[in-house]
Design a protein around this motif. Structure first.
Motif, PDB file in Angstrom:
ATOM      1  N   ALA A  15       0.820  -1.225   0.000  1.00 15.28           N
ATOM      2  CA  ALA A  15       0.000   0.000   0.000  1.00 15.28           C
ATOM      3  C   ALA A  15       0.853   1.273   0.000  1.00 15.28           C
ATOM      4  CB  ALA A  15      -0.988  -0.010   1.156  1.00 15.28           C
ATOM      5  N   PRO A  16       1.818   1.435   0.925  1.00 10.08           N
ATOM      6  CA  PRO A  16       2.623   2.664   0.864  1.00 10.08           C
ATOM      7  C   PRO A  16       3.514   2.727  -0.378  1.00 10.08           C
ATOM      8  CG  PRO A  16       3.389   1.247   2.658  1.00 10.08           C
ATOM      9  CD  PRO A  16       2.123   0.652   2.127  1.00 10.08           C
ATOM     10  N   TRP A  18       2.651   1.577  -3.319  1.00 10.87           N
ATOM     11  CA  TRP A  18       1.744   1.959  -4.393  1.00 10.87           C
ATOM     12  C   TRP A  18       1.443   3.461  -4.338  1.00 10.87           C
ATOM     13  CZ3 TRP A  18       0.720   1.493  -9.015  1.00 10.87           C
ATOM     14  CH2 TRP A  18      -0.484   1.874  -9.593  1.00 10.87           C
ATOM     15  N   GLU A  19       1.333   4.027  -3.147  1.00 12.28           N
ATOM     16  CA  GLU A  19       1.141   5.477  -3.023  1.00 12.28           C
ATOM     17  C   GLU A  19       2.313   6.232  -3.655  1.00 12.28           C
ATOM     18  OE1 GLU A  19       0.390   6.796   0.975  1.00 12.28           O
ATOM     19  OE2 GLU A  19      -1.063   5.199   1.313  1.00 12.28           O
ATOM     20  N   ILE A  20       3.515   5.777  -3.395  1.00 10.13           N
ATOM     21  CA  ILE A  20       4.709   6.402  -3.975  1.00 10.13           C
ATOM     22  C   ILE A  20       4.680   6.267  -5.493  1.00 10.13           C
ATOM     23  CG2 ILE A  20       7.226   6.201  -4.176  1.00 10.13           C
ATOM     24  CD1 ILE A  20       7.200   5.402  -1.171  1.00 10.13           C
ATOM     25  N   GLN A  22       2.091   5.874  -7.476  1.00  8.91           N
ATOM     26  CA  GLN A  22       1.031   6.700  -8.062  1.00  8.91           C
ATOM     27  C   GLN A  22       1.493   8.145  -8.225  1.00  8.91           C
ATOM     28  OE1 GLN A  22      -2.110   5.433  -5.267  1.00  8.91           O
ATOM     29  NE2 GLN A  22      -3.340   5.084  -7.102  1.00  8.91           N
ATOM     30  N   ARG A  23       2.209   8.661  -7.251  1.00  9.31           N
ATOM     31  CA  ARG A  23       2.747  10.020  -7.371  1.00  9.31           C
ATOM     32  C   ARG A  23       3.747  10.098  -8.533  1.00  9.31           C
ATOM     33  NH1 ARG A  23       2.410   9.898  -1.731  1.00  9.31           N
ATOM     34  NH2 ARG A  23       4.589   9.359  -1.465  1.00  9.31           N
ATOM     35  N   ARG A  26       1.829  10.099 -11.865  1.00  9.10           N
ATOM     36  CA  ARG A  26       1.258  11.430 -12.125  1.00  9.10           C
ATOM     37  C   ARG A  26       2.350  12.418 -12.542  1.00  9.10           C
ATOM     38  NH1 ARG A  26      -1.906  10.142  -7.583  1.00  9.10           N
ATOM     39  NH2 ARG A  26      -0.508  11.296  -6.218  1.00  9.10           N
ATOM     40  N   THR A  63       9.597   5.328   8.055  1.00  7.72           N
ATOM     41  CA  THR A  63       8.795   5.711   6.894  1.00  7.72           C
ATOM     42  C   THR A  63       9.418   5.210   5.600  1.00  7.72           C
ATOM     43  OG1 THR A  63       8.091   7.715   8.040  1.00  7.72           O
ATOM     44  CG2 THR A  63       7.803   7.675   5.653  1.00  7.72           C
ATOM     45  N   ARG A 100       9.412   9.629  -2.387  1.00  7.61           N
ATOM     46  CA  ARG A 100       8.505  10.694  -1.960  1.00  7.61           C
ATOM     47  C   ARG A 100       9.139  12.039  -2.279  1.00  7.61           C
ATOM     48  NH1 ARG A 100       4.494   8.807   1.207  1.00  7.61           N
ATOM     49  NH2 ARG A 100       4.810   6.787   2.151  1.00  7.61           N
TER      50      ARG A 100
END
Length: 101
Positions: A15-16, A18-20, A22-23, A26, A63, A100
């Motif tokens: 999950a984390p 995938w968040e990275i 996705q950014r 984009r 993190t 990030r």
């Protein structure tokens, strides 16, 4: 002093990661790149990377700050290259390298 650590990713970290990603997807689009605009990478690709032992995270304290798939001696796109390599030695391909912002 900031403490960074690079280690193999684990399945609960998808999950984390995938968040990275996705950014990063984009950001590539905003920059006018066509790379990663066709549905790859996706969470299934991350799960596959981790399952093969090729998914790695950069951790800052507790993190997850970055992700990369590190593939040794295989990249399908290289099958299309015409010509010869300068060497037959091992090589490393960093794939999905992002972090990030």
């Amino acid at each position: 002093m900031i403490n960074y650590h690079f280690r193999k990713a684990t399945l609960p970290e998808i999950a984390p990661i995938w968040e990275i990603l996705q950014r990063a997807i984009r950001r590539r689009k905003e920059d006018g790149s066509n790379q990663w605009q066709d549905g790859y990478p996706d969470p299934a690709a991350v799960q596959k990377d981790i399952g093969k032992g090729e998914g790695f995270v950069l951790v800052e304290g507790e993190t997850i700050s970055g992700y990369s798939a590190v593939v040794i001696n295989y990249e399908p796109a290289y099958d299309q290259i015409e010509g010869n390599w300068l060497t037959n030695a091992d090589f490393v391909i960093p794939i999905n390298l992002c972090g990030r912002n």
